[in-house]
Design a protein around this motif. Sequence first.
Motif, mmCIF file in Angstrom:
data_model
loop_
_atom_site.group_PDB
_atom_site.id
_atom_site.type_symbol
_atom_site.label_atom_id
_atom_site.label_comp_id
_atom_site.label_asym_id
_atom_site.label_seq_id
_atom_site.Cartn_x
_atom_site.Cartn_y
_atom_site.Cartn_z
ATOM 1 N N CYS A 79 0.826 -1.207 0.000
ATOM 2 C CA CYS A 79 0.000 0.000 0.000
ATOM 3 C C CYS A 79 0.866 1.266 0.000
ATOM 4 O O CYS A 79 0.490 2.286 -0.576
ATOM 5 C CB CYS A 79 -0.942 0.003 1.197
ATOM 6 S SG CYS A 79 -2.161 -1.327 1.141
ATOM 7 N N ASP A 81 4.014 1.369 -1.294
ATOM 8 C CA ASP A 81 4.740 1.442 -2.560
ATOM 9 C C ASP A 81 3.876 1.976 -3.692
ATOM 10 O O ASP A 81 4.375 2.688 -4.568
ATOM 11 C CB ASP A 81 5.279 0.055 -2.925
ATOM 12 C CG ASP A 81 6.462 -0.329 -2.067
ATOM 13 O OD1 ASP A 81 6.916 0.540 -1.290
ATOM 14 O OD2 ASP A 81 6.935 -1.474 -2.155
ATOM 15 N N VAL A 82 2.602 1.625 -3.699
ATOM 16 C CA VAL A 82 1.768 2.063 -4.818
ATOM 17 C C VAL A 82 1.698 3.593 -4.844
ATOM 18 O O VAL A 82 1.652 4.202 -5.907
ATOM 19 C CB VAL A 82 0.367 1.420 -4.739
ATOM 20 C CG1 VAL A 82 -0.462 2.026 -3.635
ATOM 21 C CG2 VAL A 82 -0.354 1.551 -6.070
ATOM 22 N N ARG A 83 1.749 4.210 -3.672
ATOM 23 C CA ARG A 83 1.777 5.681 -3.612
ATOM 24 C C ARG A 83 3.082 6.210 -4.183
ATOM 25 O O ARG A 83 3.099 7.201 -4.933
ATOM 26 C CB ARG A 83 1.625 6.137 -2.158
ATOM 27 C CG ARG A 83 0.194 6.305 -1.714
ATOM 28 C CD ARG A 83 0.116 6.709 -0.254
ATOM 29 N NE ARG A 83 -0.074 5.544 0.586
ATOM 30 C CZ ARG A 83 -1.228 5.217 1.173
ATOM 31 N NH1 ARG A 83 -2.276 5.974 1.017
ATOM 32 N NH2 ARG A 83 -1.344 4.141 1.918
ATOM 33 N N VAL A 85 4.959 4.747 -6.377
ATOM 34 C CA VAL A 85 4.946 4.571 -7.829
ATOM 35 C C VAL A 85 4.136 5.687 -8.477
ATOM 36 O O VAL A 85 4.556 6.285 -9.471
ATOM 37 C CB VAL A 85 4.376 3.190 -8.210
ATOM 38 C CG1 VAL A 85 4.228 3.071 -9.723
ATOM 39 C CG2 VAL A 85 5.263 2.074 -7.683
ATOM 40 N N ALA A 86 2.987 5.986 -7.866
ATOM 41 C CA ALA A 86 2.128 7.023 -8.441
ATOM 42 C C ALA A 86 2.808 8.387 -8.424
ATOM 43 O O ALA A 86 2.561 9.231 -9.278
ATOM 44 C CB ALA A 86 0.803 7.070 -7.694
ATOM 45 N N LEU B 43 -6.261 4.744 -1.111
ATOM 46 C CA LEU B 43 -4.831 4.719 -1.413
ATOM 47 C C LEU B 43 -4.349 6.090 -1.867
ATOM 48 O O LEU B 43 -3.168 6.386 -1.807
ATOM 49 C CB LEU B 43 -4.532 3.689 -2.504
ATOM 50 C CG LEU B 43 -4.640 2.219 -2.127
ATOM 51 C CD1 LEU B 43 -4.394 1.343 -3.346
ATOM 52 C CD2 LEU B 43 -3.645 1.868 -1.035
ATOM 53 N N VAL B 45 -4.492 6.996 -4.940
ATOM 54 C CA VAL B 45 -3.787 6.681 -6.180
ATOM 55 C C VAL B 45 -4.795 6.231 -7.229
ATOM 56 O O VAL B 45 -5.673 5.432 -6.936
ATOM 57 C CB VAL B 45 -2.768 5.542 -5.938
ATOM 58 C CG1 VAL B 45 -2.203 5.039 -7.253
ATOM 59 C CG2 VAL B 45 -1.664 6.011 -5.014
ATOM 60 N N ALA B 60 1.062 2.712 -11.916
ATOM 61 C CA ALA B 60 0.943 2.398 -10.489
ATOM 62 C C ALA B 60 0.075 1.163 -10.297
ATOM 63 O O ALA B 60 0.368 0.309 -9.456
ATOM 64 C CB ALA B 60 0.360 3.588 -9.734
ATOM 65 N N TYR B 63 2.020 -2.018 -11.125
ATOM 66 C CA TYR B 63 2.937 -2.353 -10.024
ATOM 67 C C TYR B 63 2.161 -2.963 -8.862
ATOM 68 O O TYR B 63 2.563 -3.970 -8.271
ATOM 69 C CB TYR B 63 3.659 -1.082 -9.586
ATOM 70 C CG TYR B 63 4.895 -1.322 -8.768
ATOM 71 C CD1 TYR B 63 6.157 -1.267 -9.343
ATOM 72 C CD2 TYR B 63 4.806 -1.590 -7.407
ATOM 73 C CE1 TYR B 63 7.289 -1.477 -8.604
ATOM 74 C CE2 TYR B 63 5.936 -1.815 -6.649
ATOM 75 C CZ TYR B 63 7.181 -1.752 -7.249
ATOM 76 O OH TYR B 63 8.299 -1.970 -6.502
ATOM 77 N N PHE B 64 1.031 -2.333 -8.549
ATOM 78 C CA PHE B 64 0.221 -2.796 -7.420
ATOM 79 C C PHE B 64 -0.306 -4.209 -7.679
ATOM 80 O O PHE B 64 -0.390 -5.020 -6.751
ATOM 81 C CB PHE B 64 -0.939 -1.825 -7.192
ATOM 82 C CG PHE B 64 -1.655 -2.009 -5.891
ATOM 83 C CD1 PHE B 64 -0.963 -2.042 -4.689
ATOM 84 C CD2 PHE B 64 -3.039 -2.124 -5.860
ATOM 85 C CE1 PHE B 64 -1.632 -2.201 -3.476
ATOM 86 C CE2 PHE B 64 -3.717 -2.277 -4.653
ATOM 87 C CZ PHE B 64 -3.014 -2.314 -3.466
#
Lengths: 292, 292
Positions: A79, A81-83, A85-86, B43, B45, B60, B63-64
Amino acid sequence: MDTRHMHYFMALAETLHFGRAAKLLHMTQPPFSRQIALIEQKLGVKLFERNSRHVTLTPAGKYFLDDCRTVISQFDAACRDVRLVASGMKGELRFGFMMHAAHSVVPRLVQRYSEIRPDVRLVLEERTPTEIDDMLVAGKLDAAVTFAPGYSPHLRTIHLAREKLRMIMRADHACANKRMIGPDDLCHERLIATPTSVAPTLRSAIASYFAAGGISPNFVLDPRLQHTIIKLVAEGLGVALIPESLCSMLDENLVSKPLRTAPTLDVVLCAPIASANPAVSALMDIAAQSSC
Amino acid sequence: MDTRHMHYFMALAETLHFGRAAKLLHMTQPPFSRQIALIEQKLGVKLFERNSRHVTLTPAGKYFLDDCRTVISQFDAACRDVRLVASGMKGELRFGFMMHAAHSVVPRLVQRYSEIRPDVRLVLEERTPTEIDDMLVAGKLDAAVTFAPGYSPHLRTIHLAREKLRMIMRADHACANKRMIGPDDLCHERLIATPTSVAPTLRSAIASYFAAGGISPNFVLDPRLQHTIIKLVAEGLGVALIPESLCSMLDENLVSKPLRTAPTLDVVLCAPIASANPAVSALMDIAAQSSC
DNA sequence: TTAACCAATACTTTGAAGGTATCAGATGGA
DNA sequence: TCCATCTGATACCTTCAAAGTATTGGTTAA
């Protein structure tokens, strides 16, 4: 079962006290007790030995506690990491470049980018200018360094460098001791150059140079790779016009000479304007800074 | 966020179609759409690009998706494994044994157990009989091989083997060429034996043998380890009575002789009756089979 | 024996998540 | 250009799982 259930279980496993565990989770004891009972029922496994005085973990409970800890920490990491990445701080950037830029602007750009975005995995792809155009359109590249293309409305481009073309020939060539070469020196030369299908901008720059001098060029060979062009010139099969940044790495039996009113080529970084990859913008920023 | 939310996300990421994804999850499209929106909101995102015609993953989101797959598979594995641990098919078994059994019953037992329970990690602990008793009581061992102790109501014991004691001495000892030894041969011998504090059953078996012969034993040394006893006998400091299974590995300068009306010791596998570790029962089953 | 403690149970309340009906934007064929 | 169709979003209603309150029952220590 859910991560929430795992959190309930972990709270009790760590406090071994229903009341205190419930308090940790900001709830009251009775529904907490019921959730623990439900977890055991759903798993079909007794996780705690308990009477109205003591609570202890069963061996299965001990094992499950370890597993829960790793699962929960991975869950939280996903949770987080997805931020990242975004926001472009993490992820992947597919970065194309033509061989002509491999020794000049690309290393600098890649170096600076991986300093400020260490968690973005750079996938480097060396391709011909035409392949780069196609891959950018198809979304197979996030950004690329190439010759300024015929202007495309879908691409944002940032100017990186301007390259003059120079003529290369064998050291025993008739022009090898001239200071400078003009179109008239080239009218009877056998020319080696990448075909339009591979590097249209480069090819047309050469063609225009001849046209401006009122000469029709005599293209005799059309290899795909710069490397091959240099090799063929060294074999004595002709001469070539190549970007000046490539001239520093010629063999000693080759010489390069400047051209009068030399044609120039712009090397640019380009990326789709509507790029969905947030890791791109930092790369564009770097390029914009260093071009100023 | 919850694993359920991850399942929603994964369903949409794999079908790229709200209606079909909802159907996969046995629900209708509107609440499914709302859950996806909620996930993105929580999130912070955007995971999908979508219009009323097409749905695609953002970088994103891609990746998620990878992260979700690993988290979910680990989550499921944890829930599966806890059942296996509870059934005794997986986990850990702390297994104690005395040195006297290390070369006879223990290897066989361990081998057969790890064949039928390959996913149970055996933690082997070689200890003295007294240490084993204490650790069993304290719950630091799940099961152990030791001499049959003074009957303990908390332990379940299974008979594994019966050991006769033999006398060992140096090859140059006066009794070394006798066929058999009786109590009368031993009345003036200097005896080496583990102290009561280390192996009470063994010590009292020796003491009883002398008492039955009307002799009071002359214990001169009380080392803790069997290994040391054999060493000291080899040094000529006395003789010893040891279990027959240990006699096969004596040096050549030592000889062992059978005892008339030899004292016997029972080697047993024991475990707490109320053992919470479900991995124990299979061990007891093996022991029960092989003792028949 | 009693007071204190603690988990379990019974019953009530609440809100998150699911269902139904409908809307609105996009696409492709007539 | 218009209409049929597909698809995701929105509005509103419903339900059930989970939280809260009050209480019970069993255990321990003074």
